[in-house]
Motif scaffolding. Sequence first.
Motif, short mmCIF file in Angstrom:
data_model
loop_
_atom_site.label_atom_id
_atom_site.label_comp_id
_atom_site.label_asym_id
_atom_site.label_seq_id
_atom_site.Cartn_x
_atom_site.Cartn_y
_atom_site.Cartn_z
N GLN A 7 -32.48 -4.74 7.26
CA GLN A 7 -33.04 -5.11 8.56
C GLN A 7 -33.15 -3.90 9.48
O GLN A 7 -34.12 -3.76 10.23
CB GLN A 7 -32.19 -6.20 9.19
CG GLN A 7 -32.29 -7.54 8.47
CD GLN A 7 -31.41 -8.60 9.10
OE1 GLN A 7 -31.25 -8.64 10.32
NE2 GLN A 7 -30.83 -9.46 8.29
N ARG A 11 -36.53 -2.45 11.22
CA ARG A 11 -36.63 -2.18 12.66
C ARG A 11 -37.12 -0.75 12.90
O ARG A 11 -37.98 -0.51 13.77
CB ARG A 11 -35.27 -2.40 13.33
CG ARG A 11 -35.32 -2.31 14.85
CD ARG A 11 -33.94 -2.54 15.45
NE ARG A 11 -33.48 -3.90 15.24
CZ ARG A 11 -33.80 -4.92 16.03
NH1 ARG A 11 -34.57 -4.73 17.09
NH2 ARG A 11 -33.33 -6.13 15.79
N TYR A 43 -38.48 -9.57 17.96
CA TYR A 43 -37.76 -8.30 18.10
C TYR A 43 -36.37 -8.52 18.67
O TYR A 43 -35.39 -7.94 18.21
CB TYR A 43 -38.56 -7.34 19.00
CG TYR A 43 -38.20 -5.89 18.77
CD1 TYR A 43 -38.68 -5.22 17.66
CD2 TYR A 43 -37.38 -5.21 19.67
CE1 TYR A 43 -38.33 -3.89 17.43
CE2 TYR A 43 -37.04 -3.88 19.45
CZ TYR A 43 -37.52 -3.23 18.34
OH TYR A 43 -37.17 -1.92 18.12
N LEU A 67 -36.47 -9.94 13.74
CA LEU A 67 -37.26 -9.40 12.65
C LEU A 67 -37.93 -10.46 11.79
O LEU A 67 -38.66 -10.14 10.86
CB LEU A 67 -36.43 -8.45 11.76
CG LEU A 67 -35.79 -7.28 12.49
CD1 LEU A 67 -35.00 -6.40 11.52
CD2 LEU A 67 -36.85 -6.44 13.20
N GLN A 111 -38.60 -10.70 4.98
CA GLN A 111 -38.22 -11.53 6.11
C GLN A 111 -38.67 -12.97 5.93
O GLN A 111 -37.97 -13.91 6.35
CB GLN A 111 -38.79 -10.95 7.42
CG GLN A 111 -38.25 -9.58 7.77
CD GLN A 111 -36.73 -9.56 7.83
OE1 GLN A 111 -36.10 -10.45 8.40
NE2 GLN A 111 -36.13 -8.54 7.24
#
Length: 211
Positions: A7, A11, A43, A67, A111
Motif C-alpha cells: 500500500q 501511495r 486517499y 487506496l 486494491q
Amino acid sequence: MSNRDAQQDFRLLLEELYRERTLRFFKAGQSIPLRNQEIWIVYRGLVQLATLQPSGDEALLGLAGPLMPLGRSLTLLEPYHAVALTNVDLLRLTTEEIHSSPRLARELTEQMARRLRQAEALLALAGKRLVIDRLQGFLYLLAHEFGHPTGEGIRIDVRLTHQQFANALGTTRVTVTRFLGELKYRGLIEIGSDRRIYLKEPQRLAAASCF
C-alpha cells in the motif's frame, strides 16, 4: 512484500504520477458523484458503498478505505451510491488514464482484490443464522480492515451508527444495540470516550468470523 508495504508503494506511485492534481474533499455524510468512465481512489478517510432493497431499506455493500477504488464502472448494481462515512480526500482518475498506465492498472487490481475479499467476507457473514455471530464477525472484519492496536485493545477507526450496523447485518437497530451491550458486558468490546469501538479480546471474536 507485506500488505502495508504494498500500500505504501501504491501511495508513492500516486504521488509520483499525480503530484500536481488536486484532491477532491468531501465532508462526512456527503454523497459522492459517480460517473461513467471515472474512478475515484480514496486517499484519506472512509467511503460507504450501498444500494437500496425493494423494501426501501439500505444494504451495505462495503467500505472503501485508503487506496481502494470506487466507481460506477466497477458495479452492475442499480441504484448504487457512495457516501463519505468520514471526511475524505479522493483522487479522480479516468479509465483512459488507467488503461494507459500498466503499472497503475496492476496496482488498482490489487486494491480491487481487497474490495473483493471484503465483499466475500460480508456475504459469508450474511449466511450465519445467529445475529450475534454476524455482529461478532462483522466487528472482527472491521478491525482487520480498519483497526489499530492500542493499549485499550484494537480500535476500529470506523464509527457506524447502530442503524448502519443493522443494515449491514440484516437485522434491527434495537437488536444491534442489545447485542453490543451484551458483548460489552462479556468484556469483548469497550466503547471509548471517542465513541469508537475497541476490541478487547479479538481472538474470541475471530471465532465468529469467516477468515
